[in-house]
Design a protein around this motif. Structure first.
Motif, PDB file in Angstrom:
ATOM      1  N   HIS A 183       0.833  -1.207   0.000  1.00 58.19           N
ATOM      2  CA  HIS A 183       0.000   0.000   0.000  1.00 58.19           C
ATOM      3  C   HIS A 183       0.866   1.256   0.000  1.00 58.19           C
ATOM      4  CE1 HIS A 183      -3.449   2.511   0.616  1.00 58.19           C
ATOM      5  NE2 HIS A 183      -3.057   2.897   1.809  1.00 58.19           N
ATOM      6  N   ILE A 184       1.933   1.247   0.793  1.00 61.68           N
ATOM      7  CA  ILE A 184       2.858   2.381   0.796  1.00 61.68           C
ATOM      8  C   ILE A 184       3.470   2.567  -0.591  1.00 61.68           C
ATOM      9  CG2 ILE A 184       5.080   3.200   1.702  1.00 61.68           C
ATOM     10  CD1 ILE A 184       4.324   1.907   4.369  1.00 61.68           C
ATOM     11  N   ASP A 185       3.855   1.474  -1.216  1.00 66.71           N
ATOM     12  CA  ASP A 185       4.434   1.543  -2.563  1.00 66.71           C
ATOM     13  C   ASP A 185       3.443   2.133  -3.563  1.00 66.71           C
ATOM     14  OD1 ASP A 185       6.771   0.417  -1.606  1.00 66.71           O
ATOM     15  OD2 ASP A 185       6.256  -1.610  -2.233  1.00 66.71           O
ATOM     16  N   ASP A 186       2.176   1.753  -3.434  1.00 64.04           N
ATOM     17  CA  ASP A 186       1.146   2.283  -4.333  1.00 64.04           C
ATOM     18  C   ASP A 186       1.012   3.795  -4.162  1.00 64.04           C
ATOM     19  OD1 ASP A 186       0.599  -0.208  -5.377  1.00 64.04           O
ATOM     20  OD2 ASP A 186      -1.147  -0.565  -4.089  1.00 64.04           O
ATOM     21  N   LEU A 187       1.016   4.251  -2.920  1.00 63.02           N
ATOM     22  CA  LEU A 187       0.905   5.688  -2.665  1.00 63.02           C
ATOM     23  C   LEU A 187       2.108   6.436  -3.218  1.00 63.02           C
ATOM     24  CD1 LEU A 187      -0.402   5.523   1.013  1.00 63.02           C
ATOM     25  CD2 LEU A 187      -1.711   6.291  -0.981  1.00 63.02           C
ATOM     26  N   ALA A 188       3.285   5.866  -3.022  1.00 61.96           N
ATOM     27  CA  ALA A 188       4.501   6.506  -3.527  1.00 61.96           C
ATOM     28  C   ALA A 188       4.489   6.573  -5.049  1.00 61.96           C
ATOM     29  CB  ALA A 188       5.736   5.749  -3.037  1.00 61.96           C
ATOM     30  N   SER A 189       3.954   5.539  -5.696  1.00 60.31           N
ATOM     31  CA  SER A 189       3.890   5.528  -7.162  1.00 60.31           C
ATOM     32  C   SER A 189       2.930   6.589  -7.697  1.00 60.31           C
ATOM     33  CB  SER A 189       3.479   4.144  -7.663  1.00 60.31           C
ATOM     34  OG  SER A 189       2.118   3.869  -7.355  1.00 60.31           O
ATOM     35  N   GLN A 190       2.008   7.044  -6.830  1.00 66.10           N
ATOM     36  CA  GLN A 190       1.080   8.118  -7.198  1.00 66.10           C
ATOM     37  C   GLN A 190       1.682   9.501  -6.937  1.00 66.10           C
ATOM     38  OE1 GLN A 190      -2.727   7.437  -5.196  1.00 66.10           O
ATOM     39  NE2 GLN A 190      -2.436   5.227  -5.401  1.00 66.10           N
ATOM     40  N   GLY A 191       2.938   9.529  -6.494  1.00 68.81           N
ATOM     41  CA  GLY A 191       3.602  10.797  -6.232  1.00 68.81           C
ATOM     42  C   GLY A 191       3.330  11.382  -4.875  1.00 68.81           C
ATOM     43  N   LYS A 192       2.817  10.569  -3.951  1.00 72.49           N
ATOM     44  CA  LYS A 192       2.508  11.073  -2.617  1.00 72.49           C
ATOM     45  C   LYS A 192       3.636  10.768  -1.641  1.00 72.49           C
ATOM     46  CE  LYS A 192      -2.445  10.471  -3.328  1.00 72.49           C
ATOM     47  NZ  LYS A 192      -3.697   9.816  -2.883  1.00 72.49           N
ATOM     48  N   LYS A 193       3.811  11.673  -0.683  1.00 71.57           N
ATOM     49  CA  LYS A 193       4.708  11.414   0.425  1.00 71.57           C
ATOM     50  C   LYS A 193       3.900  10.771   1.541  1.00 71.57           C
ATOM     51  CE  LYS A 193       8.034  15.044  -0.613  1.00 71.57           C
ATOM     52  NZ  LYS A 193       8.845  16.161  -0.066  1.00 71.57           N
ATOM     53  N   VAL A 194       4.510   9.824   2.237  1.00 77.10           N
ATOM     54  CA  VAL A 194       3.788   9.036   3.228  1.00 77.10           C
ATOM     55  C   VAL A 194       4.377   9.260   4.615  1.00 77.10           C
ATOM     56  CG1 VAL A 194       3.081   6.715   3.936  1.00 77.10           C
ATOM     57  CG2 VAL A 194       3.261   7.274   1.502  1.00 77.10           C
TER      58      VAL A 194
END
Length: 198
Positions: free
Chosen positions: A57-68
């Motif tokens: 899930h973290i990887d998916d968010l990062a691939s969307q250009g988001k910082k987590v």
């Protein structure tokens, strides 16, 4: 700056559908994208499987250009430390609240019996913390109460991290007051760490 997505992991006994879920949703008023992620500590699924799903899930968010940014309360603290160690380039910072970080061997028998994935996460978290560099530890904020009947202060403190004492008494009270009244403070902390994430 890229959108800051904050994931909150609650501790044992919270299914994510009540009070904490409503509070976390309100964090959006501080300009972030909040989310509650359930680990379901009491089910039979192994920690490793849950952890891989969370990292995905973290990887998916990062691939969307988001910082987590990660926030973990009580049992959830070990989970966010593990994730930070596994994804240091995707996770901008980590906050723990009344977290069980140190001395996993002292987890009480009933928690061991009823929440096996938490026990596995806690032991892994001790190793993850030991593997973090000094600069990485400066991106961790640990918040803990003056008196906590479940998790003592020394189990929440992390050398090299920002350790902050809350003038609260009681495990549940400390978590509740921090996710409500402490949210502006730790969200600002995560925003600062996000600025330094490449």
């Amino acid at each position: 700056m890229k959108q800051l997505h904050i994931i909150y992991i609650p501790g044992i006994g919270d299914d994510g559908s009540g009070f904490q879920s409503k509070v976390v949703k309100a964090w959006r008023w501080w300009g972030v994208e909040p989310e509650l992620w359930r680990m379901n500590w009491a089910d039979e699924r192994p920690w490793e499987q849950k952890f891989e799903e969370f990292l995905g899930h973290i990887d998916d968010l990062a691939s969307q250009g988001k910082k987590v940014g990660l926030v973990g309360a009580s049992a959830g603290a070990s989970a966010v430390i593990n994730a930070y160690k596994a994804r240091p380039n995707e996770v901008c910072g980590t906050v723990t609240i009344a977290g069980k970080i140190n001395r996993p061997q002292n987890i009480r028998k009933r928690y061991r019996r009823n929440n096996p994935s938490f026990v596995a996460s806690a032991y892994a978290g001790e190793k993850s913390l030991a593997g973090l560099t000094a600069p990485q530890r400066r991106k961790i904020l640990s918040l803990y109460g003056l008196l906590d009947e479940i998790i003592v202060k020394k189990d929440s403190k992390m050398p090299g991290a920002y350790n902050r004492l809350s003038p609260s008494i009681g495990h549940g009270i400390t978590i509740a007051t921090q996710i409500i009244f402490g949210a502006p403070f730790f969200i600002r902390f995560l925003k600062r760490t996000a600025k330094n994430l490449q």
